[in-house]
Design an enzyme around this catalytic site. Sequence first.
Site, PDB file in Angstrom:
ATOM      1  N   ARG A 152      31.691  72.791  63.783  1.00 28.84           N
ATOM      2  CA  ARG A 152      32.203  72.391  62.472  1.00 28.84           C
ATOM      3  C   ARG A 152      31.436  71.168  62.000  1.00 28.84           C
ATOM      4  O   ARG A 152      30.916  70.392  62.804  1.00 28.84           O
ATOM      5  CB  ARG A 152      33.690  72.061  62.545  1.00 28.84           C
ATOM      6  CG  ARG A 152      34.576  73.201  63.036  1.00 28.84           C
ATOM      7  CD  ARG A 152      36.017  72.715  63.171  1.00 28.84           C
ATOM      8  NE  ARG A 152      36.925  73.774  63.600  1.00 28.84           N
ATOM      9  CZ  ARG A 152      37.261  74.015  64.855  1.00 28.84           C
ATOM     10  NH1 ARG A 152      36.743  73.281  65.842  1.00 28.84           N
ATOM     11  NH2 ARG A 152      38.099  74.994  65.164  1.00 28.84           N
ATOM     12  N   LYS A 176      39.326  70.081  67.219  1.00 27.19           N
ATOM     13  CA  LYS A 176      40.647  69.748  66.703  1.00 27.19           C
ATOM     14  C   LYS A 176      41.569  69.366  67.848  1.00 27.19           C
ATOM     15  O   LYS A 176      41.507  69.942  68.931  1.00 27.19           O
ATOM     16  CB  LYS A 176      41.212  70.945  65.930  1.00 27.19           C
ATOM     17  CG  LYS A 176      40.436  71.252  64.650  1.00 27.19           C
ATOM     18  CD  LYS A 176      41.063  72.403  63.890  1.00 27.19           C
ATOM     19  CE  LYS A 176      40.309  72.648  62.581  1.00 27.19           C
ATOM     20  NZ  LYS A 176      40.905  73.776  61.818  1.00 27.19           N
ATOM     21  N   HIS A 250      29.960  75.219  56.528  1.00 22.31           N
ATOM     22  CA  HIS A 250      30.785  76.154  57.285  1.00 22.31           C
ATOM     23  C   HIS A 250      30.201  77.563  57.255  1.00 22.31           C
ATOM     24  O   HIS A 250      30.491  78.370  58.148  1.00 22.31           O
ATOM     25  CB  HIS A 250      32.215  76.153  56.744  1.00 22.31           C
ATOM     26  CG  HIS A 250      33.257  76.165  57.818  1.00 22.31           C
ATOM     27  ND1 HIS A 250      33.390  75.157  58.745  1.00 22.31           N
ATOM     28  CD2 HIS A 250      34.206  77.084  58.131  1.00 22.31           C
ATOM     29  CE1 HIS A 250      34.387  75.446  59.576  1.00 22.31           C
ATOM     30  NE2 HIS A 250      34.892  76.615  59.237  1.00 22.31           N
ATOM     31  N   ARG A 253      28.419  78.139  60.397  1.00 26.41           N
ATOM     32  CA  ARG A 253      29.347  78.437  61.496  1.00 26.41           C
ATOM     33  C   ARG A 253      29.796  79.905  61.414  1.00 26.41           C
ATOM     34  O   ARG A 253      29.833  80.610  62.417  1.00 26.41           O
ATOM     35  CB  ARG A 253      30.546  77.490  61.409  1.00 26.41           C
ATOM     36  CG  ARG A 253      31.649  77.750  62.447  1.00 26.41           C
ATOM     37  CD  ARG A 253      32.677  76.613  62.329  1.00 26.41           C
ATOM     38  NE  ARG A 253      33.952  76.903  62.964  1.00 26.41           N
ATOM     39  CZ  ARG A 253      34.238  76.658  64.237  1.00 26.41           C
ATOM     40  NH1 ARG A 253      33.299  76.157  65.029  1.00 26.41           N
ATOM     41  NH2 ARG A 253      35.433  76.914  64.731  1.00 26.41           N
ATOM     42  N   HIS A 276      38.484  78.061  68.880  1.00 25.81           N
ATOM     43  CA  HIS A 276      39.692  78.559  68.234  1.00 25.81           C
ATOM     44  C   HIS A 276      40.840  78.612  69.239  1.00 25.81           C
ATOM     45  O   HIS A 276      40.673  79.083  70.365  1.00 25.81           O
ATOM     46  CB  HIS A 276      39.468  79.970  67.675  1.00 25.81           C
ATOM     47  CG  HIS A 276      38.650  79.994  66.430  1.00 25.81           C
ATOM     48  ND1 HIS A 276      38.029  81.137  65.962  1.00 25.81           N
ATOM     49  CD2 HIS A 276      38.346  79.021  65.535  1.00 25.81           C
ATOM     50  CE1 HIS A 276      37.377  80.863  64.851  1.00 25.81           C
ATOM     51  NE2 HIS A 276      37.560  79.591  64.574  1.00 25.81           N
ATOM     52  N   TYR A 285      36.040  87.630  61.998  1.00 21.98           N
ATOM     53  CA  TYR A 285      34.611  87.926  62.026  1.00 21.98           C
ATOM     54  C   TYR A 285      34.336  89.378  62.375  1.00 21.98           C
ATOM     55  O   TYR A 285      33.289  89.913  62.033  1.00 21.98           O
ATOM     56  CB  TYR A 285      33.907  86.985  63.005  1.00 21.98           C
ATOM     57  CG  TYR A 285      34.003  85.544  62.567  1.00 21.98           C
ATOM     58  CD1 TYR A 285      33.354  85.104  61.418  1.00 21.98           C
ATOM     59  CD2 TYR A 285      34.781  84.635  63.277  1.00 21.98           C
ATOM     60  CE1 TYR A 285      33.468  83.796  60.991  1.00 21.98           C
ATOM     61  CE2 TYR A 285      34.891  83.326  62.859  1.00 21.98           C
ATOM     62  CZ  TYR A 285      34.244  82.903  61.720  1.00 21.98           C
ATOM     63  OH  TYR A 285      34.364  81.612  61.285  1.00 21.98           O
TER      64      TYR A 285
END
Length: 304
Positions: A152, A176, A250, A253, A276, A285
């Site tokens: 990211r 994150k 992004h 990515r 994730h 995806y």
Amino acid sequence: MRPAAAIGAVADAFLRAARAERDLSPNTLAAYRVDLDQFARWAARAGVASAGDVDRRLLRRYVAYLGERRLARRTIARKASALRSMLSWAALHGVVDASPAADLPVPRLDRPLPKVLRADTAAALCELPPADDPCGARDRAMLELLYGSGVRVGELCALDVDDVDLRAAALVVTGKGRKQRRVPTTAPALRALRTYLAGARGSLLARAPCPPEPAALFLNLRGRRIGARTVRAVMAKYLAGEGLAPVGPHALRHSFATHLLDNGADLRVVQELLGHESLSTTQIYTHVSTERLRAVYEQSHPRA
């Protein structure tokens, strides 16, 4: 805190707890602050000042009010999520008897397919920055890492020099929730990083005011840690110079993940590389790849 506490006071306590216990990003906390303050003002106009007086009917009226303002469904969903989080916390800590937002209905979101660059377009974009000046060498290394490792933009900006292992061709990325993951990178990205670290980064660091930021990997024109806005501007500049449609970092990515799946990568491996939490997040995806297969089929089959 008594059940009669004002909505604003409950919001303040919730945000303090969220900052300390949940390790939310400053951007998320700022968004929660705006959303909860907006609700508190609206509720006050409706004659409700106490968190204990907030009920399901009031919340449904508020969601309807947001819809009447023609806000995007995603915005309404975010504001409802902030309220659910606050009221769940308030119920857990005895501020209210039970959360009236537990089953608050919100608009269903259409999940748009991510924008994906063709493999040759992504590769060409990475090679656009000139490697013979400090900013160009930096830009090439940043673009190569965005596409080569799928990080990211915030993760890219947060990288320190010590997070790069050139010998192992890998990065330690802080994602994150401050969770770290180790991700590989490509040979072109390694070459670009070596070029940048060999001289360009030192030139940028020399421009830093006191105190410098010697740990930061990527530096701006003032020799300080680069920000996400600057990275977006850098990418927009190169895209515009080639007459290409504007997309954000992004998209690299998204392209990283889609191209891996197109070439046979396992979905769970891609999930781990992207950082994730849920496999369902990564599954979008697979839909992108299906759409691409369908487009090729319709263009190529004589009876399609």
